[in-house]
Design a protein around this motif. Sequence first.
Motif, short mmCIF file in Angstrom:
data_model
loop_
_atom_site.label_atom_id
_atom_site.label_comp_id
_atom_site.label_asym_id
_atom_site.label_seq_id
_atom_site.Cartn_x
_atom_site.Cartn_y
_atom_site.Cartn_z
N THR A 31 0.85 -1.18 0.00
CA THR A 31 0.00 0.00 0.00
C THR A 31 0.89 1.23 0.00
N ASP A 32 0.42 2.28 -0.63
CA ASP A 32 1.12 3.55 -0.65
C ASP A 32 0.42 4.51 0.29
N GLN A 33 1.22 5.38 0.88
CA GLN A 33 0.64 6.33 1.80
C GLN A 33 1.40 7.64 1.70
#
Length: 84
Positions: free
Chosen positions: A31-33
């Motif tokens: 996941t990217d954040q």
Amino acid sequence: MKIPSFGQVHHPYKLASEQAKQIQHSKEVKTDQVEISQDSKDMQMTVDTSRQAKIEALQKQIDAGEYQVDERAVAHRFYQYWNE
């Protein structure tokens, strides 16, 4: 004539489905954040009044179809920037 086996023979469809499962599993894990600091948020909200007036004037020219770009000036500024 007997042909000896030289290792496992993989069925191409089975191999493709296994690769698809691995790709799907890797997508679920990653996941990217992005986090923006409060200072950055404050800078976005604050605009100098003289700059805001210039932005509004340019926006009116663009909306009216009257804004013209001076290609030579843009190219000259790029040249100055990259050769400093």
